[in-house]
Design an enzyme around this catalytic site. Structure first.
Site, short mmCIF file in Angstrom:
data_model
loop_
_atom_site.label_atom_id
_atom_site.label_comp_id
_atom_site.label_asym_id
_atom_site.label_seq_id
_atom_site.Cartn_x
_atom_site.Cartn_y
_atom_site.Cartn_z
N TYR A 145 -38.20 -39.40 50.56
CA TYR A 145 -39.54 -39.95 50.72
C TYR A 145 -40.02 -39.68 52.13
O TYR A 145 -39.28 -39.89 53.09
CB TYR A 145 -39.52 -41.46 50.46
CG TYR A 145 -40.84 -42.15 50.67
CD1 TYR A 145 -41.92 -41.91 49.82
CD2 TYR A 145 -41.03 -43.05 51.72
CE1 TYR A 145 -43.14 -42.56 50.00
CE2 TYR A 145 -42.25 -43.70 51.90
CZ TYR A 145 -43.30 -43.45 51.05
OH TYR A 145 -44.50 -44.09 51.23
N ASP A 246 -36.71 -35.84 58.95
CA ASP A 246 -37.42 -37.11 58.87
C ASP A 246 -36.39 -38.21 59.14
O ASP A 246 -35.64 -38.61 58.26
CB ASP A 246 -38.05 -37.27 57.48
CG ASP A 246 -38.83 -38.57 57.35
OD1 ASP A 246 -38.64 -39.46 58.19
OD2 ASP A 246 -39.62 -38.69 56.40
N LYS A 272 -40.19 -46.76 61.89
CA LYS A 272 -39.45 -48.01 61.63
C LYS A 272 -38.78 -48.61 62.88
O LYS A 272 -39.46 -49.27 63.64
CB LYS A 272 -38.48 -47.80 60.47
CG LYS A 272 -39.26 -47.47 59.18
CD LYS A 272 -38.49 -47.62 57.89
CE LYS A 272 -39.43 -47.56 56.71
NZ LYS A 272 -39.43 -46.32 55.94
C1 LIG Z 1 -40.64 -45.42 55.59
C2 LIG Z 1 -40.51 -43.96 55.62
C3 LIG Z 1 -41.60 -43.11 55.87
C4 LIG Z 1 -43.01 -43.61 55.94
O1 LIG Z 1 -43.22 -44.43 57.04
P1 LIG Z 1 -44.47 -45.43 57.00
O2 LIG Z 1 -44.47 -46.04 58.37
O3 LIG Z 1 -44.19 -46.40 55.91
O4 LIG Z 1 -45.68 -44.62 56.72
C5 LIG Z 1 -41.36 -41.77 56.00
N1 LIG Z 1 -40.12 -41.26 55.88
C6 LIG Z 1 -39.06 -42.04 55.65
C7 LIG Z 1 -37.71 -41.41 55.56
C8 LIG Z 1 -39.22 -43.41 55.49
O5 LIG Z 1 -38.16 -44.17 55.19
#
Ligand SMILES: *Cc1c(COP(=O)(O)O)cnc(C)c1O
Length: 430
Positions: A145, A246, A272
């Site tokens: 994601y 990511d 995060k």
């Molecule tokens: C949470 C998440 C996102 C998106 O971040 P948001 O601040 O919710 O837009 C992107 N990549 C990963 C791996 C995530 O866990």
């Protein structure tokens, strides 16, 4: 006016005012059934519901609170900044301090740009990769994601896996995402090196970037097989594509830094944890790519609230604290928890598989290994629902979906972990 009453009443009112009663789908408890709990406060590893019930929290703002809720130093930093201004939309010294700390933590990072969410950071990273390479296609992995960005909103794990496909692959593309938006996205099964090679052979000079969660955390925790991440670095280098890690979840979760230090991707995305509890996203990477961003280069990105001082007060304090933190502590607690669960599983002969990397854990109700998205589709939904409800009843708050990771913070202690193990044993005895 809405009073603090009980979660059920609040949720009934909320459903009339907000879609599904929530502002992000996985909060709705749709997968596990029942009503979500309304949280009044949080302290350390605990959250308190409006009814005054106390829960050990393994969600931690979806992996944000590595020091637990309401950490004193972070709270103090936010308060101090509050006195001096919340938002200027202009340069301020904290952004420099933050950038220094990020650079110090990552060998592959020359320059950064701070935005407001992980989703935004991913959008910018893809735009940069396309501008840098002059190519269009993006490879992503099923179950990974990267935010709710149109081009990547296919087979994208957690929320999507939970809501749009009960037992099978998500249809491509998602509702509201016209085919043109995803026609340049290639989705490959996580850990499938030969599919990766095939994709590159077929689209040789068209692939702008490969984006990956180095430890997948949005289909539950799924670990990269030996050599998989190295392979990504090699193949992207060979075909001159940009490699994007990511690390929105993994950044600063296992060490002061992330997996990028080991595999040297061109771009690293953070989010995060690094916001200290306030909204943030960071695009970071090699100078020759990052310098394509405006105002130096031609790739546009803007943001009214980007790098706002309140977020950066929390963020810099968090990073400074992490620099001094002993990550072995998180590892130890996670070990105790997972070994405890494995012992119980063997004792009662239950079908259960634990995937763990550092303080990121998944409990899958299946007897097969879980190594990719397809495998996550074989889990026992009913069993998870029962498990979730039992633990909730006993004061343990898990993510309301098996496709979300459990997290452990520095504020957890063996007391909470041992209690959790005892409750899980109680669940299996019944
Ligand atoms: C949470 C998440 C996102 C998106 O971040 P948001 O601040 O919710 O837009 C992107 N990549 C990963 C791996 C995530 O866990």
């Amino acid at each position: 006016m809405v009073k603090d009453c009980c979660s059920q009443e609040l949720f009934e009112i909320a459903q009339q005012l907000m879609v599904g009663g929530v502002n992000s789908p996985v909060r709705s408890f749709k997968y596990v059934g029942g009503n979500p709990i309304y949280i009044k406060s949080g302290k350390g590893p605990y959250i308190i519901s409006v009814e005054g019930r106390k829960f050990i929290d393994y969600v931690l703002g979806w992996g944000t609170f590595i020091f637990g809720h309401c950490d004193e130093e972070i709270k103090e930093a936010i308060k101090n900044q509050l006195e001096n201004g919340i938002h200027f939309g202009a340069c301020h010294p904290l952004e420099i301090e933050f950038a220094y700390l990020v650079k110090e933590a990552f060998k592959n990072i020359d320059k950064i740009r701070i935005v407001n969410s992980g989703t935004e950071a991913v959008m910018v990273a893809l735009r940069l990769a396309k501008a840098f390479t002059g190519k269009k296609k993006i490879i992503k992995f099923a179950g990974n994601y990267h935010g709710h960005f149109d081009q990547l909103l296919i087979k994208s794990g957690s929320g999507v896996a939970t809501f749009l496909s009960e037992n099978s692959f998500v249809s491509i593309p998602q509702a509201g995402v016209p085919e043109e938006f995803t026609k340049d996205t290639i989705v490959i099964e996580y850990n499938d090196e030969s599919a990766l090679e095939k994709a590159f052979e077929q689209y040789k000079n068209e692939i702008a970037a490969v984006i990956v969660e180095p430890i997948a955390g949005n289909m539950g925790v799924v670990l990269p097989k030996n050599g998989f991440l190295k392979k990504l670095r090699e193949i992207t280098q060979y075909y001159q594509s940009v490699l994007i890690f990511d690390e929105v979840i993994t950044g600063f979760r296992f060490e002061f830094g992330g997996l990028s230090n080991q595999y040297n991707p061109d771009i690293t995305i953070l989010g995060k944890i690094v916001g200290g509890g306030l909204p943030i996203g960071v695009v970071a990477g090699k100078k020759e790519i990052m310098d394509l961003l405006a105002p130096v280069g031609e790739v546009y990105q803007g943001g009214t609230f980007s790098a706002n001082p309140l977020t950066l007060a929390a963020a810099t304090t968090t990073l400074k604290k992490l620099k001094k933190s002993n990550y072995h502590y998180l590892e130890e607690l996670s070990q105790i928890l997972t070994e405890g669960i494995v012992t119980i599983k063997n004792k009662y002969n239950k079908k259960l598989k634990i995937n763990k990397y550092g303080s990121m854990i998944s409990i899958f109700f299946t007897d097969k290994e879980v190594e990719n998205y397809q495998d996550t589709q074989n889990i026992d939904k009913l069993m998870f629902q029962k498990f979730f409800k039992f633990l909730l009843e006993k004061g343990i708050y898990l993510p309301p979906s098996p496709f979300e990771a459990l997290f452990i913070s520095f504020s957890h202690t063996t007391k909470e972990i041992n209690y959790t193990i005892d409750v899980i044993e109680e669940f299996f005895i019944n």
